[in-house]
Scaffold this motif. Structure first.
Motif, PDB file in Angstrom:
ATOM      1  N   LEU A  57      -0.147  12.619 -18.067  1.00 34.51           N
ATOM      2  CA  LEU A  57      -0.081  11.455 -18.825  1.00 34.51           C
ATOM      3  C   LEU A  57       1.222  10.733 -18.416  1.00 34.51           C
ATOM      4  O   LEU A  57       1.359   9.611 -18.344  1.00 34.51           O
ATOM      5  CB  LEU A  57      -0.171  12.049 -20.478  1.00 34.51           C
ATOM      6  N   GLU A  58       2.267  11.529 -17.926  1.00 31.73           N
ATOM      7  CA  GLU A  58       3.496  10.714 -17.715  1.00 31.73           C
ATOM      8  C   GLU A  58       3.299  10.097 -16.517  1.00 31.73           C
ATOM      9  O   GLU A  58       3.811   8.895 -16.411  1.00 31.73           O
ATOM     10  CB  GLU A  58       4.589  12.034 -17.459  1.00 31.73           C
ATOM     11  N   GLU A  59       2.470  10.822 -15.467  1.00 30.01           N
ATOM     12  CA  GLU A  59       2.270   9.791 -14.393  1.00 30.01           C
ATOM     13  C   GLU A  59       1.523   8.558 -14.494  1.00 30.01           C
ATOM     14  O   GLU A  59       1.637   7.590 -13.948  1.00 30.01           O
ATOM     15  CB  GLU A  59       1.434  10.627 -13.243  1.00 30.01           C
ATOM     16  N   VAL A  60       0.495   8.745 -15.558  1.00 25.42           N
ATOM     17  CA  VAL A  60      -0.311   7.511 -15.909  1.00 25.42           C
ATOM     18  C   VAL A  60       0.586   6.384 -16.667  1.00 25.42           C
ATOM     19  O   VAL A  60       0.467   5.333 -16.269  1.00 25.42           O
ATOM     20  CB  VAL A  60      -1.381   7.838 -16.803  1.00 25.42           C
ATOM     21  N   LEU A  61       1.645   6.998 -17.135  1.00 23.59           N
ATOM     22  CA  LEU A  61       2.448   5.956 -17.946  1.00 23.59           C
ATOM     23  C   LEU A  61       3.543   5.493 -16.940  1.00 23.59           C
ATOM     24  O   LEU A  61       3.950   4.307 -16.633  1.00 23.59           O
ATOM     25  CB  LEU A  61       3.298   6.432 -19.239  1.00 23.59           C
ATOM     26  N   TYR A  62       4.262   6.428 -16.185  1.00 27.18           N
ATOM     27  CA  TYR A  62       5.526   5.991 -15.566  1.00 27.18           C
ATOM     28  C   TYR A  62       5.521   6.197 -14.073  1.00 27.18           C
ATOM     29  O   TYR A  62       6.338   6.130 -13.263  1.00 27.18           O
ATOM     30  CB  TYR A  62       6.571   6.868 -16.027  1.00 27.18           C
ATOM     31  N   GLY A  63       4.324   6.985 -13.435  1.00 26.98           N
ATOM     32  CA  GLY A  63       4.204   7.067 -12.057  1.00 26.98           C
ATOM     33  C   GLY A  63       4.874   8.157 -11.610  1.00 26.98           C
ATOM     34  O   GLY A  63       5.410   9.009 -12.534  1.00 26.98           O
ATOM     35  N   PRO A  64       5.010   8.550 -10.370  1.00 30.14           N
ATOM     36  CA  PRO A  64       4.528   7.787  -9.408  1.00 30.14           C
ATOM     37  C   PRO A  64       2.961   7.761  -9.147  1.00 30.14           C
ATOM     38  O   PRO A  64       2.258   8.519  -9.466  1.00 30.14           O
ATOM     39  CB  PRO A  64       5.248   8.521  -7.999  1.00 30.14           C
ATOM     40  N   ALA A  65       2.332   6.355  -8.616  1.00 25.66           N
ATOM     41  CA  ALA A  65       1.112   6.385  -8.744  1.00 25.66           C
ATOM     42  C   ALA A  65       0.502   6.700  -7.296  1.00 25.66           C
ATOM     43  O   ALA A  65       1.238   6.429  -6.299  1.00 25.66           O
ATOM     44  CB  ALA A  65       0.476   4.770  -8.932  1.00 25.66           C
ATOM     45  N   LEU A  66      -0.602   7.375  -7.190  1.00 21.33           N
ATOM     46  CA  LEU A  66      -1.021   7.718  -5.879  1.00 21.33           C
ATOM     47  C   LEU A  66      -2.257   6.742  -5.587  1.00 21.33           C
ATOM     48  O   LEU A  66      -3.074   6.977  -4.561  1.00 21.33           O
ATOM     49  CB  LEU A  66      -1.477   9.350  -5.857  1.00 21.33           C
ATOM     50  N   ALA A 112       0.773  -1.172  -0.116  1.00 23.69           N
ATOM     51  CA  ALA A 112      -0.042  -0.050   0.014  1.00 23.69           C
ATOM     52  C   ALA A 112       0.778   1.203  -0.028  1.00 23.69           C
ATOM     53  O   ALA A 112       0.253   2.613  -0.225  1.00 23.69           O
ATOM     54  CB  ALA A 112      -0.828   0.002   1.226  1.00 23.69           C
ATOM     55  N   HIS A 113       2.121   1.251   0.391  1.00 23.82           N
ATOM     56  CA  HIS A 113       2.810   2.265   0.609  1.00 23.82           C
ATOM     57  C   HIS A 113       4.176   2.442  -0.302  1.00 23.82           C
ATOM     58  O   HIS A 113       5.103   2.904  -0.057  1.00 23.82           O
ATOM     59  CB  HIS A 113       3.456   2.706   1.846  1.00 23.82           C
ATOM     60  N   HIS A 114       4.015   1.436  -1.510  1.00 25.89           N
ATOM     61  CA  HIS A 114       5.072   1.407  -2.328  1.00 25.89           C
ATOM     62  C   HIS A 114       5.504   2.905  -2.780  1.00 25.89           C
ATOM     63  O   HIS A 114       4.259   3.517  -3.382  1.00 25.89           O
ATOM     64  CB  HIS A 114       4.834   0.408  -3.591  1.00 25.89           C
ATOM     65  N   PRO A 115       6.729   3.331  -3.163  1.00 28.30           N
ATOM     66  CA  PRO A 115       6.643   4.647  -3.347  1.00 28.30           C
ATOM     67  C   PRO A 115       6.235   5.159  -4.574  1.00 28.30           C
ATOM     68  O   PRO A 115       5.919   6.367  -4.826  1.00 28.30           O
ATOM     69  CB  PRO A 115       8.278   4.976  -3.053  1.00 28.30           C
ATOM     70  N   LYS A 116       6.338   4.187  -5.743  1.00 28.35           N
ATOM     71  CA  LYS A 116       6.115   4.517  -7.276  1.00 28.35           C
ATOM     72  C   LYS A 116       4.733   3.732  -7.619  1.00 28.35           C
ATOM     73  O   LYS A 116       4.239   4.207  -8.583  1.00 28.35           O
ATOM     74  CB  LYS A 116       7.318   4.679  -8.113  1.00 28.35           C
ATOM     75  N   LEU A 117       4.591   2.551  -7.144  1.00 25.06           N
ATOM     76  CA  LEU A 117       3.629   1.638  -7.603  1.00 25.06           C
ATOM     77  C   LEU A 117       2.915   1.090  -6.532  1.00 25.06           C
ATOM     78  O   LEU A 117       3.045  -0.283  -6.173  1.00 25.06           O
ATOM     79  CB  LEU A 117       4.319   0.678  -8.555  1.00 25.06           C
TER      80      LEU A 117
END
Lengths: 372, 372, 372, 372
Positions: free
Chosen positions: C325-334, A306-311
């Motif tokens: 778009l950059e976050e959608v492709l490469y994150g970081p994801a929230l 749940a707290h992975h920094p990027k994914l």
């Protein structure tokens, strides 16, 4: 395998089943619940109940590890969680429980960015050891090399290496990866390792010398691995496959019995029953224990994903609190949905279907509803 | 069995179906509903309709047992329910219907902690007998030894032993368990016993000398046995399996016909039709009768599992009241959802599919929707 | 085919599976996500990621085509969309995002009634070309003859012909239909064509000389083709079938490799993983990219079917905006639901299951849950 | 049949599929929608479209029968509905549309208790005839003997006998039942009869001399036959089975082609496509036409089952009004859910999958999703 289904030209897939798809059925004999034994032992450590608390900050703190041990089970502390990053994580646990939905992931990502401190590993494990219960701590495979020394030095009884997927053969171009076989051979402590979800991968893990393997990835209440990674192994099939590997490895090794611990998708007493029926020796519980009023999650549950920094691949989920940890395990239950008196339900189920110990119960008949 | 599905290495499961998965289909002949017979007889007792009221406090009181008898069916009184624990249970039934959701289980656990009184067993059965209808009462297998004497002394016509799972061979280290075969042999009264859900277990139960077996556990509207115990047998398959045991036992015994009574998951007229189509001789109804405005549950329904002191496995559920008991059985219906005019619907279904009596109707064709 | 199911007398049907029905499973090896390659190349054009932006006005504008190109993917502009009908479509895109539910279809039907202008085709493609990224534009098969000349003249790199269903053999009594084989032969530009959903139709399309085929129709988030036309091919099966045609055509043609691009039902990173696992070389994304805050749809998503003048077969749907778009492709994801860091998730999934490039990953094992 | 599934000991069931379980798939050819023919003819009567309005008061009034005829279809008037019970049913139709949920069934039971008047049968059919369209009226099998004379006298073109289940062999102890074979033989008018749902029953009905059979019972939007009677035949399988009977009877009779009309579960254009794909020659539409703003139901839909005096087996259901009857059939559609431009969608589907007439289209490939 002959039961594969053709999914399209040149691509076949194996049918796989979740706990929801199956149920156990009585035999022609019944027993008294009091005559049923739920004991389990791994290596030199014996337990009244086959229940292992998952290394998740919402489930196991040093205090709940001690409580679980005194109640006859085993608690595994996450050695990369808040307890080894912060001197006093209690206020942070309280803060996590109070975060609004939309900002929870971002704040958790930031809280878990604090480095792990070896001296806190030592201190937390010592606290559990001092209470006289079996001591178990978990590291991720990525950081086992970095932190295993203080863990061993602290005198851990069971060493758990737990990741989404752990294989006997990890390939890396960068750092030299953890060689599980060498690592386990050199370590003096029994190692439990996973997740794993298939027969072949489990067989290879068993050959590393592990005392137990964790079955599962992507099946848990707080995980969204299936949506994010497309990876899943429905748990009923995964447990049966790994139990099949246990049997074949027992023969191949001339008698080494590697314990199979279902870890994922075991949310109710019905799920515990089904995991054991499919061949598990024990179950690792997350959300099922996070529902205790005295669990560290304060009514919430989350895992390291749940707290992975990027994914991030999981959520902080709100859970109903159904009673104390003791009531969750032994009742009395005030609810009838499989969330309280887990062990009472297990005893009743074994008695109803006519079995007297867990090893025997692995042979209980099951039905599958092919329609839903 | 050859139709088993491989669930994983070394573990197979049998496909099993619920009533929802199946439907009956017409033959090439149709009939008038008036030409259809719904009569059923067990031992010396004949009934206009194959309907048995379940021994649950929300369904059968002495008064509704008498009503059901006069309407052509059979009501079975729970001899461990409120009517044998309290002199005047009416106010308690009213209280249960008024309890808020969260405290219902706890209050019911406390109400049912009051001891059962043998003299009330005698009085309640006498009241039913005095009305001139067939008298039937139920005990749990755990307490049959303790209370059967007043039951028999009161002149019960049919003796029902009903538990979640009842087997011919109960193993207990503590007290000497009830030996069903001896008990039934010595008793002068026909015994109906269950629940049972599999061919083998049913065959063994039939060999104890039972006049009828109850098929089912975990399938009812007020039960959560599947979630708590992981135990379930989808009812369509269970009824067919036990009907298969009836046929084989008929041959083995040289002609003893043991009645098969579907008990669980029979909530609508459609379910009644399907239970009979799968081979049941009669149906035991819980929620279907609790929907009557004159049922003792006052718009609620619950079973003995709901007030287990340590491991409740069911809930008190609110039900829609759809008419008087007479309207529930014989209409006219003001709703079209299978909850009213149960017998009218059964007649129409038999007529539509071309069958003229219940025994014949057990051969009606069924379809299964494998997708749902 | 032997796996056909009998649906009724004289009518058989082939079982077909969606992405939701399947999941990929780890092998016995794991890798580091950083060691995984996600590169893809078609004809002379190489890409860092196998992601193609769908020619839909909510997904690809000239600006987002450029952004996608710079981020390592490919954006395909709809040459029959608002950008070639209007000098300045930005206010119209904003208007569409503000339309109330009930009037959205009617207003879109009217907006898209404006004629396509060849000079705008030229201008839009030139804008993309000037940015130095790969240039791709799409026409429908119905209008390809009418508009292909300005497209080619503008120096497009990849020519996309995209319709609900495109076949190699279109029969028409009215105008002379587009002869795909001749058209592609004479054109100097590589052509990608679809949708197609079956082995045979795909094989015929490949024989026209197409460089790639789009797999899918009726599966997308904004489409209701299944409800309106009754036409559907569950995508997991469709992709595997067309990949089978690719393999057979490779042999038949003596080495021409036609790229298979999954186009429909690919809404999350888990779906991307599964499409590639079933044999796709790349994925065409609609809703997955429309979720970007800088996508032209402004939080809405729709396809050409949504504004058909007489038979709309899709809706304007509201989508959650999850990042740039950059976050959608490469994150970081929230968020942890497979809508952000699509490529990070793909890398993690490939690494977890032990594969190092996309071509290899097409062989990953999959499971199917036959119950759901 | 070899594809039967074992449901339990000694009871097997046949797998059966609904329209929702299947979809049609394109072939390797596509066509222009304008090149597709949707014509259908039964006996001497030819129609532009294979659409029959169901004899239900919410669907067909004398006025809508005329409208449907002028639009190229056929409307069948229910000769036991409000139009033959009351001189002026318009206010009653308006009242039904205004009834609150809870009292609707009771009030409809009372409205339909008014006797049918032969002179109104004559008048209503004359009104349709005067408009110059094909005249069709329906009676239930129970009342055909009583009322067929005025129907024939009024010069009906097609005589429809429609009930939940109609068999060639109706057994009755009371009145002499309708002998369909004799009745049809003596009648000068072609007869369409049903519902029927199985191969054998359909074959027997065809042998009575019927010009067409109606396939279905219990599948419609306003019906709860499955819940009340437990009777159901999933429509995709039922249509294919009856189409199989048509083919076998064609051979057996030396060339008599009996038309198969799908009647139940055909609610959208997608369903129409699938019914024809499974072998239907035409579809009888209820709810699909009740959605017209000029349908007599005024935004509601119900069938004769809804007002059965003692055992209602259907509800009055509210429906979305999507356009005029002409728009429902021919568009333009303002919605994209398969409820408008039914014929446009059928044409598009036939064109997309490469077929040019309805008889050919019965051979289109279908897929089934075995998971859902």
């Amino acid at each position: 395998m002959s039961s594969d289904i053709e999914l399209g030209r040149g691509k076949r897939g194996r049918p796989a089943y979740t706990f929801d798809d199956i149920a156990v059925v009585p035999s022609r004999r019944t027993r008294n619940p009091e005559d049923v034994s739920t004991t389990w032992a791994i290596d030199a450590y014996a337990f009244d109940v086959p229940v292992v608390g998952a290394p998740m900050d919402s489930v196991v703190s040093p205090r709940t590890a001690i409580m679980l041990g005194r109640l006859g089970g085993l608690g595994v502390l996450d050695l990369e969680g808040l307890w080894t990053r912060y001197e006093d994580p209690e206020p942070l646990l309280a803060e996590i429980a109070s975060l609004p939905e939309r900002s929870a992931t971002a704040r958790m990502q930031s809280l878990y960015a604090e480095p792990v401190k070896p001296e806190l590993i030592t201190a937390r494990l010592a606290e559990i050891r001092d209470a006289g219960v079996t001591v178990a701590g978990a590291l991720s495979p990525q950081r086992t090399k970095e932190f295993y020394e203080p863990v061993v030095a602290a005198g851990v009884d069971l060493f758990v290496i737990r990741g989404t997927t752990v294989s006997a053969e990890h390939v890396s171009s960068a750092a030299e990866p953890l060689n599980l076989k060498e690592f386990i051979y050199e370590l003096d402590v029994p190692v439990v390792v996973g997740g794993v979800g298939t027969y072949t991968a489990a067989l290879h893990l068993m050959r590393t010398g592990a005392a137990g393997v964790l079955v599962g990835f992507g099946g848990g209440a707080a995980s969204t691995t299936r949506a994010t990674l497309g990876v899943s192994t429905p748990m009923a099939t995964a447990v049966a496959d790994v139990a099949g590997a246990r049997r074949d490895y027992l023969d191949e090794s001339g008698g080494r019995y590697v314990h199979v611990i279902a870890d994922g998708g075991v949310g109710t007493s019905g799920d515990i029953v089904k995991a054991l029926a499919m061949g598990a020796d024990a179950v690792m519980l997350g959300v099922a224990l996070a529902r205790a009023t005295d669990a560290p999650g304060n009514g919430f549950h989350w895992g390291p994903e749940a707290h992975h920094p990027k994914l991030p691949r999981g959520h902080r989920v709100r859970v109903d609190q159904v009673g104390t940890l003791e009531e969750v395990l032994y009742g009395p239950a005030l609810v009838a949905d499989g969330t309280a008196n887990l062990i009472g339900a297990l005893r009743k189920s074994m008695a109803t279907t006519g079995y007297s110990d867990l090893k025997e119960f692995q042979r209980v008949d099951v039905v599958v509803n092919p329609v839903h």
